[in-house]
Write a protein that holds these residues in place. Structure first.
Motif, PDB file in Angstrom:
ATOM      1  N   PRO A  21       0.800  -1.229   0.000  1.00 23.13           N
ATOM      2  CA  PRO A  21       0.000   0.000   0.000  1.00 23.13           C
ATOM      3  C   PRO A  21       0.832   1.278   0.000  1.00 23.13           C
ATOM      4  CG  PRO A  21      -0.676  -1.475   1.777  1.00 23.13           C
ATOM      5  CD  PRO A  21       0.547  -2.062   1.169  1.00 23.13           C
ATOM      6  N   VAL A  22       0.288   2.296  -0.642  1.00 21.87           N
ATOM      7  CA  VAL A  22       0.947   3.597  -0.712  1.00 21.87           C
ATOM      8  C   VAL A  22       1.087   4.209   0.680  1.00 21.87           C
ATOM      9  CG1 VAL A  22       0.737   5.952  -1.615  1.00 21.87           C
ATOM     10  CG2 VAL A  22       0.190   3.998  -3.066  1.00 21.87           C
ATOM     11  N   LYS A  23       0.125   3.969   1.553  1.00 18.41           N
ATOM     12  CA  LYS A  23       0.178   4.538   2.904  1.00 18.41           C
ATOM     13  C   LYS A  23       1.410   4.080   3.667  1.00 18.41           C
ATOM     14  CE  LYS A  23      -4.753   5.140   3.665  1.00 18.41           C
ATOM     15  NZ  LYS A  23      -5.906   4.760   4.470  1.00 18.41           N
ATOM     16  N   THR A  24       1.798   2.816   3.487  1.00 18.26           N
ATOM     17  CA  THR A  24       2.942   2.284   4.229  1.00 18.26           C
ATOM     18  C   THR A  24       4.227   2.260   3.406  1.00 18.26           C
ATOM     19  OG1 THR A  24       2.284   0.029   3.626  1.00 18.26           O
ATOM     20  CG2 THR A  24       1.510   0.877   5.758  1.00 18.26           C
ATOM     21  N   LEU A  41       7.122   3.299  -3.171  1.00 22.83           N
ATOM     22  CA  LEU A  41       6.769   2.321  -4.206  1.00 22.83           C
ATOM     23  C   LEU A  41       5.484   2.694  -4.953  1.00 22.83           C
ATOM     24  CD1 LEU A  41       7.456  -0.997  -2.236  1.00 22.83           C
ATOM     25  CD2 LEU A  41       8.966   0.181  -3.845  1.00 22.83           C
ATOM     26  N   ALA A  42       5.010   3.914  -4.764  1.00 24.86           N
ATOM     27  CA  ALA A  42       3.724   4.333  -5.335  1.00 24.86           C
ATOM     28  C   ALA A  42       3.693   4.217  -6.852  1.00 24.86           C
ATOM     29  CB  ALA A  42       3.405   5.761  -4.916  1.00 24.86           C
ATOM     30  N   THR A  43       4.797   4.498  -7.516  1.00 26.36           N
ATOM     31  CA  THR A  43       4.817   4.434  -8.979  1.00 26.36           C
ATOM     32  C   THR A  43       5.758   3.348  -9.493  1.00 26.36           C
ATOM     33  OG1 THR A  43       6.490   6.170  -9.029  1.00 26.36           O
ATOM     34  CG2 THR A  43       4.188   6.859  -9.260  1.00 26.36           C
ATOM     35  N   ASP A  44       6.149   2.432  -8.644  1.00 27.31           N
ATOM     36  CA  ASP A  44       7.024   1.325  -9.030  1.00 27.31           C
ATOM     37  C   ASP A  44       6.208   0.275  -9.785  1.00 27.31           C
ATOM     38  OD1 ASP A  44       8.749  -0.812  -9.277  1.00 27.31           O
ATOM     39  OD2 ASP A  44       9.396  -0.779  -7.183  1.00 27.31           O
ATOM     40  N   TRP A  45       6.570   0.022 -11.038  1.00 33.13           N
ATOM     41  CA  TRP A  45       5.858  -0.915 -11.910  1.00 33.13           C
ATOM     42  C   TRP A  45       5.726  -2.295 -11.272  1.00 33.13           C
ATOM     43  CZ3 TRP A  45       3.475   0.335 -16.398  1.00 33.13           C
ATOM     44  CH2 TRP A  45       3.084  -0.697 -17.250  1.00 33.13           C
ATOM     45  N   ASP A  46       6.753  -2.730 -10.540  1.00 31.43           N
ATOM     46  CA  ASP A  46       6.746  -4.059  -9.919  1.00 31.43           C
ATOM     47  C   ASP A  46       5.840  -4.142  -8.691  1.00 31.43           C
ATOM     48  OD1 ASP A  46       8.526  -5.058 -11.811  1.00 31.43           O
ATOM     49  OD2 ASP A  46      10.271  -4.404 -10.642  1.00 31.43           O
ATOM     50  N   ASN A  47       5.345  -3.004  -8.227  1.00 37.38           N
ATOM     51  CA  ASN A  47       4.445  -2.983  -7.077  1.00 37.38           C
ATOM     52  C   ASN A  47       2.980  -2.874  -7.516  1.00 37.38           C
ATOM     53  OD1 ASN A  47       3.858  -2.932  -4.251  1.00 37.38           O
ATOM     54  ND2 ASN A  47       3.533  -0.726  -4.400  1.00 37.38           N
ATOM     55  N   LEU A  48       2.715  -2.973  -8.803  1.00 38.51           N
ATOM     56  CA  LEU A  48       1.353  -2.828  -9.319  1.00 38.51           C
ATOM     57  C   LEU A  48       0.802  -4.166  -9.782  1.00 38.51           C
ATOM     58  CD1 LEU A  48       1.830   0.394 -11.479  1.00 38.51           C
ATOM     59  CD2 LEU A  48       1.058   0.229  -9.107  1.00 38.51           C
ATOM     60  N   ARG A  49      -0.524  -4.272  -9.778  1.00 42.36           N
ATOM     61  CA  ARG A  49      -1.207  -5.425 -10.341  1.00 42.36           C
ATOM     62  C   ARG A  49      -2.568  -4.958 -10.845  1.00 42.36           C
ATOM     63  NH1 ARG A  49      -1.970  -8.635  -4.648  1.00 42.36           N
ATOM     64  NH2 ARG A  49      -2.960  -6.921  -3.548  1.00 42.36           N
ATOM     65  N   ALA A  50      -3.015  -5.539 -11.932  1.00 46.93           N
ATOM     66  CA  ALA A  50      -4.316  -5.205 -12.515  1.00 46.93           C
ATOM     67  C   ALA A  50      -5.337  -6.212 -12.007  1.00 46.93           C
ATOM     68  CB  ALA A  50      -4.231  -5.248 -14.030  1.00 46.93           C
ATOM     69  N   LEU A  51      -6.429  -5.700 -11.440  1.00 49.08           N
ATOM     70  CA  LEU A  51      -7.455  -6.568 -10.852  1.00 49.08           C
ATOM     71  C   LEU A  51      -8.842  -6.192 -11.342  1.00 49.08           C
ATOM     72  CD1 LEU A  51      -6.295  -6.480  -7.107  1.00 49.08           C
ATOM     73  CD2 LEU A  51      -5.813  -8.265  -8.792  1.00 49.08           C
ATOM     74  N   CYS A  52      -9.722  -7.173 -11.364  1.00 55.34           N
ATOM     75  CA  CYS A  52     -11.144  -6.876 -11.570  1.00 55.34           C
ATOM     76  C   CYS A  52     -11.685  -6.373 -10.230  1.00 55.34           C
ATOM     77  CB  CYS A  52     -11.902  -8.112 -12.052  1.00 55.34           C
ATOM     78  SG  CYS A  52     -11.997  -9.471 -10.868  1.00 55.34           S
ATOM     79  N   ARG A  53     -12.832  -5.770 -10.269  1.00 58.04           N
ATOM     80  CA  ARG A  53     -13.395  -5.183  -9.039  1.00 58.04           C
ATOM     81  C   ARG A  53     -13.650  -6.246  -7.966  1.00 58.04           C
ATOM     82  NH1 ARG A  53     -14.614  -0.247  -8.415  1.00 58.04           N
ATOM     83  NH2 ARG A  53     -14.616   0.160 -10.635  1.00 58.04           N
TER      84      ARG A  53
END
Length: 133
Positions: free
Chosen positions: A92-95, A99-111
């Motif tokens: 999470p961005v809060k903690t 890593l907020a814009t780090d590509w490796d920290n992202l994932r695409a999810l359905c709702r």
């Protein structure tokens, strides 16, 4: 099929017996209003803190990165069945603001997956003794 036994109304001090419900007809509307008032209070408190915590998600940088990530990952990375609706942070961005814009920290999810993962993360965080949201 057996008939359920009668139970006292759950409203404090009411001894009316009911079957299948928690409240008698007299107290059911009062209980529903009490529950709605509690929900409004919780939502109000959440939304008061939300602008502060969600400022990052309103930036142009995040909106472009999120859209581009979902373009590259059109299918939910969790269930592989649905189209991706949300770009989620693994940490999470809060903690982990670094890593907020780090590509490796992202994932695409359905709702649906995003909501179920969020519920599990919330339960784990509360169980670990950390303050949630």
């Amino acid at each position: 099929m057996p008939v359920r036994p009668l139970k006292p109304c759950a409203w404090p001090g009411c001894s009316t017996l009911v079957r299948g419900d928690y409240y008698c007809p007299r107290h059911a509307p009062l209980a529903a209003e009490r529950q709605q008032a509690a929900k409004r209070t919780v939502h109000r408190r959440y939304n008061e803190r939300r602008d502060e915590s969600d400022a990052f998600y309103k930036t142009e940088r995040w909106k472009k990165l999120s859209a581009y990530y979902r373009k590259k990952h059109p299918v939910c990375e969790h269930c592989d069945n649905a189209a991706s609706d949300i770009t989620d942070h693994i940490k999470p961005v809060k903690t982990h603001p670094d890593l907020a814009t780090d590509w490796d920290n992202l994932r695409a999810l359905c709702r649906a997956c995003h909501n179920s993962i969020g519920e599990r993360v919330g339960l784990v965080a509360e169980g670990a003794g950390r303050a949630s949201g």
